[in-house]
Motif scaffolding. Structure first.
Motif, short mmCIF file in Angstrom:
data_model
loop_
_atom_site.label_atom_id
_atom_site.label_comp_id
_atom_site.label_asym_id
_atom_site.label_seq_id
_atom_site.Cartn_x
_atom_site.Cartn_y
_atom_site.Cartn_z
N GLY A 161 10.46 -0.57 -8.19
CA GLY A 161 10.62 0.24 -7.09
C GLY A 161 9.79 1.47 -6.89
O GLY A 161 9.30 2.03 -6.05
N GLY A 162 9.58 2.05 -8.27
CA GLY A 162 8.71 3.20 -8.17
C GLY A 162 7.50 2.93 -7.99
O GLY A 162 6.56 3.73 -7.62
N PHE A 163 6.90 1.77 -8.57
CA PHE A 163 5.64 1.47 -8.40
C PHE A 163 5.22 1.27 -6.84
O PHE A 163 4.32 1.69 -6.57
CB PHE A 163 5.11 0.18 -9.36
CG PHE A 163 3.96 -0.12 -8.96
CD1 PHE A 163 2.96 0.47 -9.28
CD2 PHE A 163 3.44 -1.44 -8.61
CE1 PHE A 163 1.43 0.30 -9.26
CE2 PHE A 163 2.60 -1.94 -8.42
CZ PHE A 163 1.20 -1.34 -8.54
N VAL A 164 6.30 0.37 -6.31
CA VAL A 164 6.03 -0.03 -4.74
C VAL A 164 5.98 1.61 -4.24
O VAL A 164 5.24 1.77 -3.22
CB VAL A 164 7.22 -0.74 -4.38
CG1 VAL A 164 7.10 -0.60 -2.78
CG2 VAL A 164 6.91 -2.01 -5.02
N LEU A 165 7.11 2.42 -4.28
CA LEU A 165 6.77 3.79 -3.73
C LEU A 165 5.66 4.55 -4.29
O LEU A 165 5.05 5.08 -3.08
CB LEU A 165 8.11 4.54 -4.54
CG LEU A 165 8.35 5.93 -3.88
CD1 LEU A 165 8.77 6.10 -2.20
CD2 LEU A 165 9.44 6.74 -4.60
N ALA A 166 5.06 4.35 -5.24
CA ALA A 166 3.96 5.07 -5.68
C ALA A 166 2.47 4.62 -4.83
O ALA A 166 1.82 5.44 -4.11
CB ALA A 166 3.42 4.89 -7.12
N ILE A 167 2.60 3.26 -4.74
CA ILE A 167 1.64 2.56 -3.79
C ILE A 167 1.62 3.04 -2.45
O ILE A 167 0.88 3.71 -1.57
CB ILE A 167 1.85 1.28 -3.74
CG1 ILE A 167 1.45 0.52 -5.28
CG2 ILE A 167 0.76 0.57 -2.78
CD1 ILE A 167 1.77 -0.93 -5.30
N VAL A 168 2.92 2.93 -1.74
CA VAL A 168 3.29 3.42 -0.30
C VAL A 168 2.86 4.82 -0.21
O VAL A 168 1.99 5.20 0.80
CB VAL A 168 4.65 3.21 0.11
CG1 VAL A 168 4.87 3.64 1.56
CG2 VAL A 168 4.83 1.53 0.11
N ILE A 169 3.35 5.81 -1.05
CA ILE A 169 3.07 7.14 -0.88
C ILE A 169 1.63 7.53 -0.90
O ILE A 169 0.98 8.13 -0.16
CB ILE A 169 3.78 7.81 -1.91
CG1 ILE A 169 5.25 8.04 -1.83
CG2 ILE A 169 3.36 9.50 -2.06
CD1 ILE A 169 6.12 8.64 -2.91
N PHE A 170 0.98 6.78 -1.94
CA PHE A 170 -0.58 7.02 -2.14
C PHE A 170 -1.26 6.52 -0.75
O PHE A 170 -2.13 7.16 -0.29
CB PHE A 170 -0.98 6.38 -3.31
CG PHE A 170 -2.14 6.31 -3.54
CD1 PHE A 170 -3.16 7.41 -4.04
CD2 PHE A 170 -3.26 5.15 -3.33
CE1 PHE A 170 -4.57 7.63 -4.05
CE2 PHE A 170 -4.74 5.30 -3.35
CZ PHE A 170 -5.36 6.41 -3.48
#
Length: 133
Positions: free
Chosen positions: A37-46
Motif C-alpha cells: 500500500g505504501g508503494f502504491v501510495l508513493a507511485i500515486v503521490i509521485f
C-alpha cells in the motif's frame, strides 16, 4: 474519457517503473516492499505531483527564466520525489549517500520518459492484435 484513463494508467505505470529502477540502481533510494500500500501510495503521490508540477514550473520558468525550460522535467521530478519522501508511510525513502538526491531525479526522469514513450506502443500493439483476431 477512455484515452484520458489510458494516459493516466500509462503515466502511473511509467512512474512505477522509474521508481523501481532507481530502487534497484541507487544506494539510499529505498522503496518499502513490505508495505504494498505504501508503494502504491508513493507511485500515486509521485505521479500526481509530477503531472501538476511540470506544467506549473514550465509556466513560471517561461515567464521568469526561459533558459531553464529544458530542465523543468528534472526539477519537477526532484520536487515530486522530495515531497513523496517526506510524506510518512508513502513507501519511499531517500537517504545517504548525499549524491542520491542528485542522481535519483535524473534516473527517475529518464526512465519515466522512456516508459511513457514505449508503453503506448505496447498497448496499441495489443489492441491491433485483438482487432485482427
Amino acid at each position: 474519457m477512455i484515452m484520458f484513463l489510458l494516459r493516466a494508467l500509462i503515466f502511473l505505470v511509467s512512474a512505477a517503473v522509474g521508481l523501481l529502477v532507481a530502487d534497484l540502481v541507487l544506494p539510499g533510494f529505498t522503496v518499502d516492499w513490505r508495505n504494498p500500500g505504501g508503494f502504491v501510495l508513493a507511485i500515486v503521490i509521485f505521479a500526481v505531483l509530477q503531472s501538476v508540477l511540470a506544467p506549473w514550473l514550465a509556466r513560471v520558468a517561461q515567464r521568469n527564466a526561459p533558459a531553464f525550460l529544458g530542465g523543468i522535467g528534472i526539477v519537477s521530478t526532484f520536487v515530486a520525489l522530495l515531497v513523496t519522501a517526506i510524506i510518512p508511510n508513502a513507501g519511499l525513502t531517500i537517504g545517504q549517500p548525499w549524491w542520491t538526491w542528485i542522481v535519483a531525479p535524473m534516473i527517475v526522469w529518464v526512465v519515466t520518459a522512456i516508459a511513457t514513450f514505449l508503453l503506448p506502443a505496447l498497448f496499441l500493439k495489443k489492441k491491433v492484435q485483438e482487432r485482427r483476431s
